[in-house]
Design a protein around this motif. Structure first.
Motif, PDB file in Angstrom:
ATOM      1  N   THR A   1      51.497  38.625  52.862  1.00  0.00           N
ATOM      2  CA  THR A   1      51.590  39.887  52.121  1.00  0.00           C
ATOM      3  C   THR A   1      51.718  39.583  50.634  1.00  0.00           C
ATOM      4  O   THR A   1      52.487  38.708  50.232  1.00  0.00           O
ATOM      5  CB  THR A   1      52.811  40.704  52.583  1.00  0.00           C
ATOM      6  OG1 THR A   1      52.651  40.999  53.969  1.00  0.00           O
ATOM      7  CG2 THR A   1      52.950  41.991  51.797  1.00  0.00           C
ATOM      8  N   MET A   2      50.964  40.299  49.822  1.00  0.00           N
ATOM      9  CA  MET A   2      51.055  40.158  48.370  1.00  0.00           C
ATOM     10  C   MET A   2      51.635  41.443  47.789  1.00  0.00           C
ATOM     11  O   MET A   2      51.153  42.533  48.071  1.00  0.00           O
ATOM     12  CB  MET A   2      49.684  39.914  47.746  1.00  0.00           C
ATOM     13  CG  MET A   2      49.774  39.795  46.228  1.00  0.00           C
ATOM     14  SD  MET A   2      48.192  39.789  45.375  1.00  0.00           S
ATOM     15  CE  MET A   2      47.658  41.477  45.564  1.00  0.00           C
ATOM     16  N   ASN A   3      52.687  41.289  46.993  1.00  0.00           N
ATOM     17  CA  ASN A   3      53.281  42.418  46.287  1.00  0.00           C
ATOM     18  C   ASN A   3      53.185  42.182  44.786  1.00  0.00           C
ATOM     19  O   ASN A   3      53.568  41.112  44.298  1.00  0.00           O
ATOM     20  CB  ASN A   3      54.760  42.587  46.647  1.00  0.00           C
ATOM     21  CG  ASN A   3      54.949  43.059  48.071  1.00  0.00           C
ATOM     22  OD1 ASN A   3      54.289  43.992  48.508  1.00  0.00           O
ATOM     23  ND2 ASN A   3      55.841  42.408  48.802  1.00  0.00           N
TER      24      ASN A   3
ATOM     25  N   SER B   1      54.329  44.247  41.205  1.00  0.00           N
ATOM     26  CA  SER B   1      55.101  45.407  40.777  1.00  0.00           C
ATOM     27  C   SER B   1      55.199  45.449  39.261  1.00  0.00           C
ATOM     28  O   SER B   1      54.990  44.441  38.575  1.00  0.00           O
ATOM     29  CB  SER B   1      56.505  45.378  41.393  1.00  0.00           C
ATOM     30  OG  SER B   1      57.214  44.247  40.937  1.00  0.00           O
TER      31      SER B   1
ATOM     32  N   TRP C   1      46.618  51.126  39.463  1.00  0.00           N
ATOM     33  CA  TRP C   1      46.306  49.700  39.520  1.00  0.00           C
ATOM     34  C   TRP C   1      44.801  49.494  39.426  1.00  0.00           C
ATOM     35  O   TRP C   1      44.017  50.336  39.889  1.00  0.00           O
ATOM     36  CB  TRP C   1      46.853  49.087  40.814  1.00  0.00           C
ATOM     37  CG  TRP C   1      48.348  48.966  40.794  1.00  0.00           C
ATOM     38  CD1 TRP C   1      49.252  49.910  41.189  1.00  0.00           C
ATOM     39  CD2 TRP C   1      49.106  47.860  40.324  1.00  0.00           C
ATOM     40  NE1 TRP C   1      50.529  49.462  40.993  1.00  0.00           N
ATOM     41  CE2 TRP C   1      50.476  48.193  40.463  1.00  0.00           C
ATOM     42  CE3 TRP C   1      48.774  46.613  39.800  1.00  0.00           C
ATOM     43  CZ2 TRP C   1      51.494  47.324  40.096  1.00  0.00           C
ATOM     44  CZ3 TRP C   1      49.798  45.741  39.432  1.00  0.00           C
ATOM     45  CH2 TRP C   1      51.143  46.101  39.585  1.00  0.00           C
TER      46      TRP C   1
ATOM     47  N   LEU D   1      54.495  49.820  42.816  1.00  0.00           N
ATOM     48  CA  LEU D   1      54.292  48.660  43.682  1.00  0.00           C
ATOM     49  C   LEU D   1      52.883  48.689  44.251  1.00  0.00           C
ATOM     50  O   LEU D   1      52.440  49.708  44.795  1.00  0.00           O
ATOM     51  CB  LEU D   1      55.306  48.670  44.834  1.00  0.00           C
ATOM     52  CG  LEU D   1      55.118  47.594  45.912  1.00  0.00           C
ATOM     53  CD1 LEU D   1      55.377  46.211  45.342  1.00  0.00           C
ATOM     54  CD2 LEU D   1      56.019  47.878  47.095  1.00  0.00           C
ATOM     55  N   PHE D   2      52.171  47.572  44.134  1.00  0.00           N
ATOM     56  CA  PHE D   2      50.856  47.430  44.761  1.00  0.00           C
ATOM     57  C   PHE D   2      50.974  46.334  45.801  1.00  0.00           C
ATOM     58  O   PHE D   2      51.481  45.247  45.510  1.00  0.00           O
ATOM     59  CB  PHE D   2      49.786  47.075  43.727  1.00  0.00           C
ATOM     60  CG  PHE D   2      48.460  46.770  44.337  1.00  0.00           C
ATOM     61  CD1 PHE D   2      47.724  47.765  44.963  1.00  0.00           C
ATOM     62  CD2 PHE D   2      47.934  45.488  44.309  1.00  0.00           C
ATOM     63  CE1 PHE D   2      46.489  47.492  45.548  1.00  0.00           C
ATOM     64  CE2 PHE D   2      46.715  45.192  44.881  1.00  0.00           C
ATOM     65  CZ  PHE D   2      45.988  46.207  45.505  1.00  0.00           C
ATOM     66  N   GLN D   3      50.508  46.636  47.010  1.00  0.00           N
ATOM     67  CA  GLN D   3      50.665  45.681  48.102  1.00  0.00           C
ATOM     68  C   GLN D   3      49.364  45.503  48.868  1.00  0.00           C
ATOM     69  O   GLN D   3      48.648  46.469  49.127  1.00  0.00           O
ATOM     70  CB  GLN D   3      51.746  46.172  49.070  1.00  0.00           C
ATOM     71  CG  GLN D   3      52.033  45.209  50.206  1.00  0.00           C
ATOM     72  CD  GLN D   3      53.132  45.730  51.098  1.00  0.00           C
ATOM     73  OE1 GLN D   3      52.879  46.602  51.923  1.00  0.00           O
ATOM     74  NE2 GLN D   3      54.337  45.215  50.926  1.00  0.00           N
ATOM     75  N   ILE D   4      49.084  44.250  49.228  1.00  0.00           N
ATOM     76  CA  ILE D   4      48.019  43.936  50.185  1.00  0.00           C
ATOM     77  C   ILE D   4      48.730  43.271  51.355  1.00  0.00           C
ATOM     78  O   ILE D   4      49.378  42.232  51.193  1.00  0.00           O
ATOM     79  CB  ILE D   4      46.947  43.001  49.579  1.00  0.00           C
ATOM     80  CG1 ILE D   4      46.263  43.694  48.397  1.00  0.00           C
ATOM     81  CG2 ILE D   4      45.926  42.595  50.639  1.00  0.00           C
ATOM     82  CD1 ILE D   4      45.260  42.825  47.657  1.00  0.00           C
ATOM     83  N   ALA D   5      48.640  43.897  52.527  1.00  0.00           N
ATOM     84  CA  ALA D   5      49.415  43.445  53.690  1.00  0.00           C
ATOM     85  C   ALA D   5      48.958  42.099  54.227  1.00  0.00           C
ATOM     86  O   ALA D   5      49.774  41.307  54.687  1.00  0.00           O
ATOM     87  CB  ALA D   5      49.363  44.501  54.791  1.00  0.00           C
TER      88      ALA D   5
ATOM     89  N   ASP E   1      40.379  38.686  48.001  1.00  0.00           N
ATOM     90  CA  ASP E   1      41.378  39.406  47.200  1.00  0.00           C
ATOM     91  C   ASP E   1      41.763  38.658  45.923  1.00  0.00           C
ATOM     92  O   ASP E   1      42.494  39.191  45.095  1.00  0.00           O
ATOM     93  CB  ASP E   1      42.636  39.680  48.040  1.00  0.00           C
ATOM     94  CG  ASP E   1      42.376  40.680  49.158  1.00  0.00           C
ATOM     95  OD1 ASP E   1      41.632  41.655  48.915  1.00  0.00           O
ATOM     96  OD2 ASP E   1      42.911  40.480  50.266  1.00  0.00           O
TER      97      ASP E   1
END
Length: 167
Positions: free
Chosen positions: A112-114, A116, A129, A143-147, A153
């Motif tokens: 997971t990438m967070n 912020s 974003w 917060l931007f997240q890629i699970a 990416d």
């Protein structure tokens, strides 16, 4: 000798000063127009207190600060009386300031990438974003997240923070 009769008219506000929302650092002018026998005297007030030196039909704040948010009105007087304008309410907004920038990182495939950002400014704050300079749909929070990160990416990510005053 003939008697001389002078007629004077009381002051009247013909155009009320208008409140507004101002941005920190901008120039603000409040203007009143009045009629009545001259000379007319003007005295601007802030939250009911006299503003020293503010004695013309126009009141200017050369560089608005957040502390300038208040209710302003003006007293217009002549020998026949005094009238006070309606209040002109001034609100002040400040542009967003990013306190904590997003941090570059290396992420393992599948992790997971967070990313912020922390920002301050007059709310509500809006976030958007971007990936390689292009908007990411629905990425509109702090917060931007890629699970589950994939090799595709890998990119340059940025965020724009905005409000009514700017971005």
């Amino acid at each position: 000798d003939p008697a001389v009769v002078s007629v004077v008219s009381s002051p009247a506000i013909t155009t009320q000063p208008v409140g507004r929302t101002a941005t920190v650092g901008s120039v603000l002018n409040l203007i009143v127009q009045a009629s009545g026998s001259g000379p007319l005297e003007y005295q601007w007030m802030r939250d009911g207190a006299t503003i020293p030196g503010a004695t013309s039909p126009t009141f200017q704040i050369a560089s608005v600060q957040s502390t300038d948010a208040a209710s302003y009105n003006v007293k217009v007087s002549n020998v026949a009386g005094t009238v006070i304008s309606d209040p002109a309410v001034v609100s002040v907004v400040s542009t967003p300031v990013i306190a904590t920038q997003p941090v570059s990182k290396t992420v393992t495939v599948g992790a997971t990438m967070n990313l912020s950002v922390e920002a301050s400014g007059t709310g509500p704050l809006q976030y958007q974003w971007l990936r390689n300079g292009k908007l990411i749909p629905n990425a509109t929070t702090a917060l931007f997240q890629i699970a589950s990160v994939q090799p595709t990416d890998a990119a340059s990510y940025a965020v724009t923070v905005s409000n009514a005053a700017g971005a």
